[in-house]
Write a protein that holds these residues in place. Structure first.
Motif, short mmCIF file in Angstrom:
data_model
loop_
_atom_site.label_atom_id
_atom_site.label_comp_id
_atom_site.label_asym_id
_atom_site.label_seq_id
_atom_site.Cartn_x
_atom_site.Cartn_y
_atom_site.Cartn_z
N ARG A 136 0.82 -1.22 0.00
CA ARG A 136 0.00 0.00 0.00
C ARG A 136 0.85 1.27 0.00
NH1 ARG A 136 -4.38 -1.31 -2.27
NH2 ARG A 136 -5.77 -2.66 -1.10
N GLN A 151 9.12 12.41 -5.09
CA GLN A 151 10.52 12.17 -5.43
C GLN A 151 11.33 13.39 -5.00
OE1 GLN A 151 11.73 9.39 -6.72
NE2 GLN A 151 10.16 8.40 -7.96
N SER A 159 15.40 10.68 -2.25
CA SER A 159 14.44 9.75 -1.64
C SER A 159 13.26 9.57 -2.57
CB SER A 159 13.95 10.28 -0.29
OG SER A 159 13.20 11.46 -0.46
N CYS A 160 12.46 8.56 -2.29
CA CYS A 160 11.22 8.38 -3.05
C CYS A 160 10.18 7.73 -2.16
CB CYS A 160 11.46 7.58 -4.33
SG CYS A 160 11.78 5.84 -4.08
N ALA A 161 8.93 7.99 -2.53
CA ALA A 161 7.82 7.41 -1.78
C ALA A 161 6.68 7.16 -2.74
CB ALA A 161 7.37 8.37 -0.68
N ILE A 162 5.90 6.12 -2.44
CA ILE A 162 4.73 5.84 -3.27
C ILE A 162 3.60 5.34 -2.38
CG2 ILE A 162 5.52 3.47 -3.82
CD1 ILE A 162 4.23 3.90 -6.64
N GLU A 163 2.41 5.82 -2.68
CA GLU A 163 1.18 5.31 -2.08
C GLU A 163 0.39 4.69 -3.20
OE1 GLU A 163 -1.44 7.54 0.98
OE2 GLU A 163 -0.29 9.04 -0.12
N LEU A 164 -0.11 3.48 -2.98
CA LEU A 164 -0.81 2.76 -4.05
C LEU A 164 -2.28 2.65 -3.70
CD1 LEU A 164 2.10 0.34 -3.98
CD2 LEU A 164 1.44 1.41 -6.13
N LEU A 212 5.20 2.72 0.31
CA LEU A 212 6.63 2.46 0.48
C LEU A 212 7.35 3.79 0.41
CD1 LEU A 212 8.87 -0.25 -1.00
CD2 LEU A 212 9.37 2.10 -1.62
N LEU A 267 7.02 3.52 -9.96
CA LEU A 267 8.08 4.44 -9.49
C LEU A 267 9.00 4.84 -10.65
CD1 LEU A 267 9.07 3.01 -6.00
CD2 LEU A 267 8.34 5.36 -6.49
N VAL A 314 11.51 5.35 0.85
CA VAL A 314 12.92 5.08 1.15
C VAL A 314 13.75 6.35 0.97
CG1 VAL A 314 12.87 2.63 0.51
CG2 VAL A 314 13.46 4.33 -1.21
#
Lengths: 139, 136
Positions: A81, B128, B76-81, A83, B54, A85
């Protein structure tokens, strides 16, 4: 090995690590499939002018390894759901990277887990650190 | 086509849509992507792995940043799905510039990216952080 469902998940659980030996060939293939042609990933002179000790592995390839580790673990029982980093250090072609994860919280009412995730190089240095959330179907 | 731009021009995009592009999750394309990562899971035969989302969140950005005199590093990176992406879906990627902050040694560019499918369903939201450093 994948968990079979929410009943198999508990706080404090370490998820099976994923070990990757990253080659220059894999970095070049990642350039092709990701469209990230930043010269720091293939041109040693350019990397040196940027203050880097050599060409570096794409951070997003390392993140893809973490996603792979998570999907091996949750299998069809869960779904990623969230992530996030941060890239704390550089990884180089030839490195052996170990992707790791630990269940920090198991939210019973939501059948959801929060994990700490990270990547260690062959010196044991954490080069990527972050967190993830996986949703399971209620058991 | 890559337009020549500067950090000043990027700053002017703050709060606005910067880039958009449609991507088709073609079966062969996804298969190749999974192979390169080294995946052997059957999960990604009919569905698209989150790491592909991503990757496409940053592709147009990489093209643009190549025109800058500074070196671009990934912070850095982040994702909400929000919804699964199926093979065959068309994913529209919309990149907004959230902020551009100059510090002594570097400039920090924060991007917010939304991804929708062909039916307008929100698939994912990414953040991002790119660090721009001067070259010697």
């Amino acid at each position: 090995m994948s968990v079979q469902g929410w009943a198999d998940v508990r706080a404090g659980q370490e998820i099976p690590p994923l070990v990757k030996h990253v080659t220059m060939q894999q970095v070049e293939k990642w350039r092709e499939v990701s469209g990230d042609n930043n010269p720091i990933h293939y041109d040693g002179d350019f990397a040196a002018r940027c203050g880097l000790p050599g060409v570096v592995v794409h951070g997003q390839l390392i993140t893809a390894f973490l996603c792979q580790m998570l999907s091996h673990w949750h299998g069809t029982a869960g779904r990623l759901r969230r992530l996030e980093v941060a890239y704390k250090g550089f990884n180089f072609p030839g490195d052996t990277l170990t992707c790791c994860g630990l269940v920090k919280e198991a939210l019973l009412s939501e059948s959801r887990v929060v994990l700490a995730i990270w990547v260690e190089n062959q010196q044991g240095e954490k080069t990527v650190c972050g967190s993830a959330e996986v949703q399971f179907a209620p058991s | 086509m890559v337009q020549c731009f500067t950090i000043e021009k990027l700053k002017q995009k703050t709060g606005h849509v910067w880039l958009t592009r449609d991507y088709t999750a073609e079966r062969e394309r996804i298969k190749r992507f999974v192979e390169v990562v080294g995946g052997d899971t059957p999960l990604w035969q009919e569905e698209v792995p989150p790491s592909w989302l991503l990757a496409i969140s940053l592709e147009q950005v990489c093209e643009q940043l190549a025109a800058l005199p500074q070196a671009a590093l990934h912070g850095s990176c982040a994702i909400e799905l929000f919804a699964p992406v199926k093979v065959g879906d068309i994913v529209t990627v919309v990149v907004k510039v959230s902020s551009v902050r100059e510090r002594q040694q570097a400039t920090f560019v924060i991007l917010e990216i939304e991804q929708h499918n062909q039916s307008g369903v929100m698939l994912a939201r990414c953040k991002q952080v790119i660090v721009l450093r001067s070259k010697t």
